[in-house]
Design an enzyme around this catalytic site. Structure first.
Site, PDB file in Angstrom:
ATOM      1  NE  ARG A  29      -3.883  -2.265   2.060  1.00 47.62           N
ATOM      2  CZ  ARG A  29      -4.768  -2.632   1.125  1.00 47.62           C
ATOM      3  NH1 ARG A  29      -5.041  -1.815   0.117  1.00 47.62           N
ATOM      4  NH2 ARG A  29      -5.371  -3.794   1.199  1.00 47.62           N
ATOM      5  CG  ASP A  30       1.479   5.513  -2.412  1.00 43.97           C
ATOM      6  OD1 ASP A  30       1.993   5.498  -3.542  1.00 43.97           O
ATOM      7  OD2 ASP A  30       1.667   6.434  -1.582  1.00 43.97           O
ATOM      8  CB  ILE A  31       3.813   5.769   2.492  1.00 42.24           C
ATOM      9  CG1 ILE A  31       4.023   5.945   3.976  1.00 42.24           C
ATOM     10  CG2 ILE A  31       4.335   6.963   1.710  1.00 42.24           C
ATOM     11  CD1 ILE A  31       5.481   5.958   4.397  1.00 42.24           C
ATOM     12  CG  ASN A  87       3.277   8.792 -12.061  1.00 38.91           C
ATOM     13  OD1 ASN A  87       2.480   9.149 -12.919  1.00 38.91           O
ATOM     14  ND2 ASN A  87       2.971   8.787 -10.775  1.00 38.91           N
ATOM     15  CB  VAL A  96      10.179   5.947  -5.924  1.00 37.51           C
ATOM     16  CG1 VAL A  96      11.050   4.740  -5.577  1.00 37.51           C
ATOM     17  CG2 VAL A  96       9.671   6.625  -4.654  1.00 37.51           C
ATOM     18  CG  HIS A 100       6.464   2.850  -8.668  1.00 41.63           C
ATOM     19  ND1 HIS A 100       7.694   3.448  -8.823  1.00 41.63           N
ATOM     20  CD2 HIS A 100       5.582   3.866  -8.507  1.00 41.63           C
ATOM     21  CE1 HIS A 100       7.566   4.752  -8.759  1.00 41.63           C
ATOM     22  NE2 HIS A 100       6.285   5.038  -8.563  1.00 41.63           N
ATOM     23  CG  HIS A 102       1.029   4.757  -8.875  1.00 46.85           C
ATOM     24  ND1 HIS A 102       1.079   5.349  -7.635  1.00 46.85           N
ATOM     25  CD2 HIS A 102       2.178   5.129  -9.499  1.00 46.85           C
ATOM     26  CE1 HIS A 102       2.194   6.063  -7.523  1.00 46.85           C
ATOM     27  NE2 HIS A 102       2.883   5.939  -8.645  1.00 46.85           N
TER      28      HIS A 102
HETATM   29  P1  DGP Z   1       5.788   8.135  -8.066  1.00 49.72           P
HETATM   30  O1  DGP Z   1       5.415   9.560  -7.896  1.00 49.72           O
HETATM   31  O2  DGP Z   1       5.089   7.511  -9.263  1.00 49.72           O
HETATM   32  O3  DGP Z   1       7.290   7.907  -8.106  1.00 49.72           O
HETATM   33  O4  DGP Z   1       5.206   7.378  -6.806  1.00 49.72           O
HETATM   34  C1  DGP Z   1       5.966   7.009  -5.709  1.00 49.72           C
HETATM   35  C2  DGP Z   1       4.989   6.607  -4.648  1.00 49.72           C
HETATM   36  O5  DGP Z   1       5.712   5.910  -3.651  1.00 49.72           O
HETATM   37  C3  DGP Z   1       4.292   7.769  -3.943  1.00 49.72           C
HETATM   38  O6  DGP Z   1       2.895   7.694  -4.210  1.00 49.72           O
HETATM   39  C4  DGP Z   1       4.568   7.570  -2.475  1.00 49.72           C
HETATM   40  C5  DGP Z   1       5.114   6.166  -2.402  1.00 49.72           C
HETATM   41  N1  DGP Z   1       6.147   5.964  -1.402  1.00 49.72           N
HETATM   42  C6  DGP Z   1       7.308   6.671  -1.277  1.00 49.72           C
HETATM   43  N2  DGP Z   1       8.023   6.205  -0.239  1.00 49.72           N
HETATM   44  C7  DGP Z   1       7.302   5.169   0.297  1.00 49.72           C
HETATM   45  C8  DGP Z   1       7.530   4.288   1.387  1.00 49.72           C
HETATM   46  O7  DGP Z   1       8.538   4.334   2.097  1.00 49.72           O
HETATM   47  N3  DGP Z   1       6.556   3.366   1.629  1.00 49.72           N
HETATM   48  C9  DGP Z   1       5.432   3.271   0.857  1.00 49.72           C
HETATM   49  N4  DGP Z   1       4.538   2.314   1.196  1.00 49.72           N
HETATM   50  N5  DGP Z   1       5.194   4.088  -0.174  1.00 49.72           N
HETATM   51  C10 DGP Z   1       6.126   5.032  -0.457  1.00 49.72           C
END
Ligand code: DGP
Length: 114
Positions: A29-31, A87, A96, A100, A102
């Site tokens: 799950r996204d943070i 993205n 990041v 990945h 979404h």
């Molecule tokens: P993007 O903008 O497409 O690179 O999305 C990166 C996503 O990663 C963003 O929605 C927040 C998520 N994210 C960043 N750091 C962490 C983390 O440490 N844990 C989790 N679960 N999600 C993270």
């Protein structure tokens, strides 16, 4: 990659709410969720972005999309609809640098996004 946050999550060095894992990918799950369901599907091997994909990765990308559909069904959002996003690069807001997918859903979404 040693300084990649998603590599650390995949290794278990950083905690996450994992919803699926196999030999090819980890989904958690996204943070910072942008929708009621917001899951990231991440290949276990480090690839920077869509720009760095090679022919060898075709099956992996298909697997990411297939599992995303299965997770959408598992989350109960498949019928109403959901969005899958890679993205890629600065203009898309990729923060990041580990590819990945979404999976977003659980409420109506606008299109196009801002
Ligand atoms: P993007 O903008 O497409 O690179 O999305 C990166 C996503 O990663 C963003 O929605 C927040 C998520 N994210 C960043 N750091 C962490 C983390 O440490 N844990 C989790 N679960 N999600 C993270």
């Amino acid at each position: 990659m040693s300084d990649c946050i998603f590599c650390k999550i995949i290794k278990g060095d950083i905690p996450s709410t994992t919803v699926f894992r196999d030999e090819h990918l980890t989904a958690f799950r996204d943070i910072n969720p942008a929708a009621p369901t917001h899951i990231l599907l991440v290949p276990n091997k480090h690839i920077d972005s869509v720009n760095a994909l090679t022919g060898e990765d075709e099956q992996l990308v298909g697997h990411l999309v297939k599992v995303a559909g299965q997770l959408a069904a598992q989350e109960g959002i498949a019928e109403d609809g959901y969005r899958l996003i890679f993205n890629t690069g600065a203009h898309a807001g990729q923060t990041v640098l580990h590819i990945h997918l979404h999976l977003l859903g659980g409420a109506p979404m606008k299109y196009p996004m801002g």
